[in-house]
Design a protein around this motif. Structure first.
Motif, short mmCIF file in Angstrom:
data_model
loop_
_atom_site.label_atom_id
_atom_site.label_comp_id
_atom_site.label_asym_id
_atom_site.label_seq_id
_atom_site.Cartn_x
_atom_site.Cartn_y
_atom_site.Cartn_z
N ILE A 1 80.35 -90.84 -7.34
CA ILE A 1 80.28 -90.16 -6.05
C ILE A 1 79.42 -90.97 -5.08
O ILE A 1 79.53 -90.82 -3.87
N ALA A 2 78.61 -91.87 -5.61
CA ALA A 2 77.69 -92.64 -4.76
C ALA A 2 78.46 -93.48 -3.75
O ALA A 2 78.17 -93.49 -2.56
N GLN A 3 79.48 -94.18 -4.25
CA GLN A 3 80.24 -95.05 -3.36
C GLN A 3 80.90 -94.24 -2.24
O GLN A 3 80.97 -94.68 -1.10
N GLU B 1 79.73 -91.74 -0.82
CA GLU B 1 78.72 -91.49 0.20
C GLU B 1 78.52 -92.72 1.07
O GLU B 1 78.49 -92.64 2.29
N TYR B 2 78.39 -93.90 0.43
CA TYR B 2 78.16 -95.11 1.20
C TYR B 2 79.34 -95.38 2.13
O TYR B 2 79.17 -95.95 3.19
N GLU B 3 80.55 -95.02 1.70
CA GLU B 3 81.71 -95.32 2.52
C GLU B 3 82.19 -94.09 3.28
O GLU B 3 83.35 -94.01 3.69
N ARG C 1 87.66 -95.53 -2.16
CA ARG C 1 88.01 -96.95 -2.21
C ARG C 1 89.49 -97.20 -2.51
O ARG C 1 90.06 -98.17 -2.07
N ALA D 1 82.83 -81.22 -7.25
CA ALA D 1 81.82 -81.82 -6.37
C ALA D 1 82.46 -82.88 -5.48
O ALA D 1 82.21 -82.93 -4.27
N TYR E 1 84.47 -81.10 -2.69
CA TYR E 1 83.62 -80.56 -1.62
C TYR E 1 83.01 -81.69 -0.79
O TYR E 1 82.84 -81.58 0.42
N PHE E 2 82.68 -82.77 -1.46
CA PHE E 2 82.10 -83.90 -0.74
C PHE E 2 83.13 -84.50 0.22
O PHE E 2 82.80 -84.80 1.38
N LYS F 1 85.55 -82.86 1.52
CA LYS F 1 85.70 -81.86 2.58
C LYS F 1 84.57 -81.97 3.60
O LYS F 1 84.78 -81.80 4.79
N SER F 2 83.36 -82.28 3.11
CA SER F 2 82.23 -82.41 4.05
C SER F 2 82.47 -83.57 5.02
O SER F 2 81.90 -83.60 6.10
N TYR F 3 83.30 -84.53 4.61
CA TYR F 3 83.66 -85.64 5.50
C TYR F 3 85.00 -85.37 6.20
O TYR F 3 85.59 -86.30 6.76
#
Lengths: 304, 304, 304, 304
Positions: free
Chosen positions: D97-99, D101-103, D108, D166, D169-170, D172-174
């Motif tokens: 999930i980290a990537q 967030e960065y992107e 990818r 997760a 939802y992440f 969706k937050s974007y």
């Protein structure tokens, strides 16, 4: 196949579209290059050359040289080489040091800067006079004396060497660097400062389209298996953090340099070099990539 | 306050618990130190010294020296210094280079290696004979000639310098490094290789408990405001990636070193130095931290 | 000490400087708040209240509530709580999910969103009617019924809940979440949507300046040791990725919220709450932080 | 070409080497599978089937299904799809999930979990009855009713859904998720829980070896250009963080699943499916990859 007709068509279309980017500016020699230059050279497996535009003008090959240093080193170290450098796409900018830390000093692939430094270090372990021998090797596979090291470019690279020097020391801290750092960097900057024309570059890549045999050197440069593997690495890692995009749009193994050049191969068909100095934000030549995309569309050739 | 009684009690309890860790092994001089050594020295604001155990034996102060080089540099550069280095906890190991890349060459704080290199670089810009002047400064604030640079430690550090050299070049690539890298590293390794006893270290930190005034030098070393700020940075950044834990358990501003030493202050009360070579996995002395935790419990002294 | 005189002086200076930031805009209720509001309330250990400006107007306390939910949970779970959440500064934005992945589901501290969700989850395990009990608890320590949950704010938070929901599911994937996600989020958004004035907030934080004893509740809320530890966590983690800067400039344990409020304590002296809606790019109130900086300068009070 | 002879030879050699890994254990249905099962099926462009070992036994295709959902979605959204998901190798684990967030919420590539969720979300926007229509589509291109959703696998996936929830939802937050999360996850787990045999899987991938035309459905499934592009994405992204290694060793576009299956194509020659449940530490089947490596060596077929 009317390669000459096709590359002329491609050349015209790219010039008409006239997509623009930005010339590399980190050293003055690249910043001052004429941004309108554009050339294409294609070499088929009979050794016939097709060219259009500025295909005979030398330009700074930069990172394209990394394919050729890898070629020199690969048979001398395989498979031990792959404990020092991986073959995975990086997902990060070419000069990132963070990933090297996360992966404990093993660069993701031989084409990002850290990996290319490892390759140059390995090369220095096997060749007595590495810079000269790189030139000789490229001259051999291009079929003529064509390589010149631009001293101003090399000197500028050395004056902007902090980041590569940091990478080298960082590799050394992980015991992944054997030779004196200054010596290796000198060789590294030398091969990045080499100048070649599209036609000579296409000739020098010809063996990769030909299962490892060079028509110009008239000998097997790599085994078929090794040649394939370099093509595989070019496909997955040849365009910095845009390798997937290039595979998706173009579908050929290739390698780009910040001088605006791209060398690529269609296995069992041809090798090709394209050059235009303006780069996109990922550091790849805008017109060169567009030309290769149009070319594979027109030829209905791609790996896939 | 019966400081002598309290530190003796603490000393006994820590020895009985006898929690163990691992001596630093990256250089032979630290690896071969007797792991059972343990000392505590406390200096109150009247200059009275209390000591127990091996508090008079010199040991390698390592990163503790970074507080003192920051002290030398701070008044000469404030506030411009803080455009070159931040004051935020790092959330990363002390020698990480990845974070430096993400934050574009500005180290998170002056106590991680990258930040300490910036401080030493700044020091080299203002002092003609930096290594000697650091020794003189520490001797002055400790009230006697007590600093010795261990040549074997310094030499070993220089033989394991790749990672710090990488950090220095990386800083230079971001234009955050002014002096020749070799010169700065020489000064850096010199101050990391300094040896002092707990008692001299506690004396040298006394001004930070005393609003900037040193009883031993008999002068103001820093303004009250600057002294407070160094304490604030020690509290948030003094224990690598364990600063929050130390604040939580101990609640004093302090700085640790991989030699096993910790220097800390209780503002307006005392300064203290503790030493025991075995480290936890974050690189902080197991017994030294435990001693400070017990001490603040017994004294009911903490910042909070 | 003339606290009233000092806070009025501070108030005037901050208003004259008139540094500006940006009101939080992720929900309309915060975006539409009057940005010129500014108030300061200070409560000393005799319970005397000093106030200036809009110190009696309720505002959205947002993340400041996290200190109070931690206070409710801490004695019920200590020390097991600290296997579920750390006490280290994060070095990352408050709502980052990347760090949670690197650290395998253990949030860095109880004040970043992931950590606060763990605290609220723990709270839901121990209280039957958590939202109401949080309100009752705060009313008790503030000495009067002062807490109101703004239903429009709560509803807006729930309509922008994707990221916090992602964090909750991510925690659950690491088995660091016990209760139904919807229930915990409802409690979480309820306490973030609470409104209080500076004066009531300062009163409610008073026990943290007083070794755990609340003058207003007339009972020990936390043991001295627990109260100190919450102060330590506020100092190292209370201001998102600006905790070091706040410690450096102000030197008090405190906690900010995106509504523009800051609550802080000077142990053994006073508690204080400041409010002004415009935030800097790290999400902390520009004027509130400036006011606290001026205040500690004028009083010559700081931890250090 | 004696495909039957070659795959039997490969089968024997792989069985003799008997390299081992570990069966996936995150759900009981995969953990309890017989680890010794091993089958290979190859389908040429005349539709002839060659098989050896357990090539007719159904197994859990898991992530291999992601190629087929991408196939359904691609022509309906191209090129807009590529603003929601990239085509770059990730350089990170498949469920990171980290990537993301960065992107900033753009996965990818379509084969990591986050990207596959975006594809399933897009599919839900265009198909009324997505789960059934995915089955029908695969049945059509495999030439017979062969797809069964294993209800125990689907139910287990749903009971371990926290991480994928997760991610959803992440996303969706974007704002990179259009349909209700529960609905999309239901479809996602349905297609991951599908079971097919090697032979049916090889048939269903046949169109990708055949410029988009399916012999079994007797229609063009994708345009030649789209088929090529899916092959390109498989080559650069089909094996999680081991795509470069697979390209290097095998040189075919392919996709693996944690059930131990791999489907791959040699364009203009054949499609192939291999299955053996034990995985290496990157999550790819040990024997399946080894079989494909031996096969391309023996056939001297690879893209390069």
């Amino acid at each position: 196949m009317d390669y000459q007709g096709v590359i002329e068509e491609v050349y015209q279309e790219v010039q008409q579209e006239n997509q623009r980017g930005k010339v590399a500016t980190y050293i003055p020699e690249l910043a001052s290059v004429n941004p309108d230059q554009f050339g294409i050279a294609l070499v088929d497996l009979q050794g016939r050359v097709y060219g259009v535009g500025d295909y005979q003008l030398p330009f700074s090959i930069q990172s394209i040289s990394k394919v050729l240093t890898l070629t020199m080193v690969f048979p001398k170290f395989d498979p031990q080489l792959w404990s020092r450098v991986n073959v995975e796409p990086s997902g990060n900018p070419f000069n990132s040091i963070a990933q090297l830390e996360y992966e404990k000093g093993i660069p993701r692939n031989p084409f990002i800067n850290a990996g290319a430094l490892v390759i140059t270090d390995a090369l220095c372990s096997k060749f007595d006079n590495p810079t000269q021998q790189i030139s000789e090797f490229i001259n051999e596979i291009a079929g003529k004396n064509c390589v010149a090291i631009n001293p101003a470019v090399k000197s500028s690279e050395q004056n902007h060497a902090e980041r590569n020097t940091a990478l080298a020391y960082f590799l050394k801290s992980y015991k992944n660097f054997d030779n004196p750092i200054n010596q290796v960097l000198d060789v590294y900057f030398s091969h990045c400062a080499m100048e070649m024309s599209c036609v000579d570059l296409a000739k020098s890549f010809s063996f990769l389209a030909n299962d490892g045999y060079s028509l110009f050197a008239q000998r097997e440069i790599l085994s078929e298996s090794h040649a394939r593997r370099i093509n595989a690495i070019m496909l997955t890692c040849g365009f910095y953090d845009e390798a997937g995009e290039f595979a998706y749009r173009v579908g050929l193994p290739g390698k780009s340099g910040v001088g605006g050049g791209v060398a690529a191969v269609m296995p069992h068909k041809f090798s090709i070099a394209v050059w235009s100095p303006e780069l996109n934000e990922k550091g790849n030549s805008v017109k060169s990539i567009r030309a290769l995309e149009l070319l594979t569309d027109k030829l209905s050739f791609s790996l896939f």
